[in-house]
Design an enzyme around this catalytic site. Sequence first.
Site, PDB file in Angstrom:
ATOM      1  CB  THR A  54      -0.824   0.016   1.310  1.00  0.00           C
ATOM      2  OG1 THR A  54      -1.621  -1.154   1.348  1.00  0.00           O
ATOM      3  CG2 THR A  54      -1.679   1.255   1.421  1.00  0.00           C
ATOM      4  NE  ARG A  98      -8.898  -7.374   2.856  1.00  0.00           N
ATOM      5  CZ  ARG A  98      -7.812  -6.613   2.852  1.00  0.00           C
ATOM      6  NH1 ARG A  98      -7.613  -5.755   1.876  1.00  0.00           N
ATOM      7  NH2 ARG A  98      -6.920  -6.701   3.801  1.00  0.00           N
ATOM      8  CB  VAL A  99     -13.170  -2.779   2.987  1.00  0.00           C
ATOM      9  CG1 VAL A  99     -12.511  -1.464   3.377  1.00  0.00           C
ATOM     10  CG2 VAL A  99     -14.162  -2.557   1.845  1.00  0.00           C
ATOM     11  N   GLY A 100      -9.858  -3.407   3.343  1.00  0.00           N
ATOM     12  CA  GLY A 100      -8.761  -3.456   4.315  1.00  0.00           C
ATOM     13  C   GLY A 100      -8.703  -2.193   5.160  1.00  0.00           C
ATOM     14  CG  ASP A 101      -4.827  -1.168   6.557  1.00  0.00           C
ATOM     15  OD1 ASP A 101      -4.929  -1.829   5.499  1.00  0.00           O
ATOM     16  OD2 ASP A 101      -3.759  -0.670   6.940  1.00  0.00           O
ATOM     17  CB  THR A 111       2.107  -0.676   4.232  1.00  0.00           C
ATOM     18  OG1 THR A 111       2.132  -1.567   3.112  1.00  0.00           O
ATOM     19  CG2 THR A 111       3.401  -0.808   4.994  1.00  0.00           C
ATOM     20  N   GLY A 112       0.383  -3.329   4.867  1.00  0.00           N
ATOM     21  CA  GLY A 112       0.394  -4.715   5.345  1.00  0.00           C
ATOM     22  C   GLY A 112      -1.009  -5.270   5.460  1.00  0.00           C
ATOM     23  N   GLY A 168      -4.322  -5.599   6.366  1.00  0.00           N
ATOM     24  CA  GLY A 168      -5.198  -4.579   6.913  1.00  0.00           C
ATOM     25  C   GLY A 168      -6.068  -5.050   8.055  1.00  0.00           C
TER      26      GLY A 168
HETATM   27  N1  GLY Z   1      -3.087  -2.603   3.774  1.00  0.00           N
HETATM   28  C1  GLY Z   1      -3.857  -2.834   2.664  1.00  0.00           C
HETATM   29  C2  GLY Z   1      -4.893  -3.839   2.795  1.00  0.00           C
HETATM   30  O1  GLY Z   1      -4.852  -4.664   3.694  1.00  0.00           O
HETATM   31  O2  GLY Z   1      -5.789  -3.856   1.992  1.00  0.00           O
END
Ligand code: GLY
Length: 335
Positions: free
Chosen positions: A195, A223-226, A246-247, A249
């Site tokens: 990210t 799906r939604v991340g951080d 980053t990583g 989420g």
């Molecule tokens: N950090 C990005 C995600 O997990 O989508």
Amino acid sequence: MFNRRKFIKISAAGASLAALSSSKIAKAVAYKPAAGVPIVISTWDFGIPANKEAWKVLEKGGRALDAVEAGVKIPEADMNNHTVGRAGYPDRDGHVTLDACIMDEFGNCGSVAAMENIAHPISVARAVMEKTPHVMLVGDGATQFAVEQGFKKEKLLTPESEKAWKEWLKTAKYSPVMNIENKQHQPGSKYNHDTIGMLAIDAKGNISGACTTSGMAFKLHGRVGDSPIIGAGLYVDNEVGGATSTGVGEEVIRNVGSFLVVELMRQGLSPEDACKEAVKRIIKKKPDTAKNIQVGFLAINKKGEYGAYAIQQGFSFAVCNADKQDLLIPGKSFY
Ligand code: GLY
């Protein structure tokens, strides 16, 4: 009893204050940039060209908000970047769904999640912030809003991304995996989901941040991340500093990671120590999960001091200011 000596002292002080012209007083309280400010920092090696673009805004005395938007649009447009923006890998059903958020020095924020068919989610996130009473738009609603705002609707699945997805389908049993966001930790992995998170301080000392991603490759649809979650993937408090992540989420969301980093800086921790503490919380909560995933935090404080920390080795971040251009710094890590 009236103290004459004290009276003379007070009168003299009053007279000298009165002698200061109002313009001198204004000058005395004017903001003085800390050494190294303006500055822009961002995650990973693709942060170098992104910072360069942001720097063009900052060096002219522009606003940090404009700088971070311009900066992260570089990886969003990069056809060789399969983890951010238009050439991002799709979800397991073949949809490219993008997540992004942005936050300014006044605490304003905007976000889009799981948005399809629009190449620059960061600019849509900014439009949500500036042109609606809302903070977050998702899915079809986000795309509809973007089109209404004049963004071009286009197919984002590139032939290369489609090929990678079809390859993945052959062996993946249609089951998403928690990819490790770390090229060194998993050499040759083509499914990393790096990210870009960017933080900038402008010449007026104001802080803004942006975060944008295509998320985990071949994730479940929806799906939604951080990255688009204010407080998780990004947080800015103009009194204290900013943080981004980053990583994987899911682990960042569970710990409201970027908000935590900023609050730790408010309590006096350095940016690096605040990032380290946030990483330790993730590891403490789920030690077995943490061994096999990557999460990295990047932070900057109001003085322009910066630092980062990750779970695994291999995380890096880019820095750009008047003294340092194209600088890539390896992030320290727990393992
Ligand atoms: N950090 C990005 C995600 O997990 O989508």
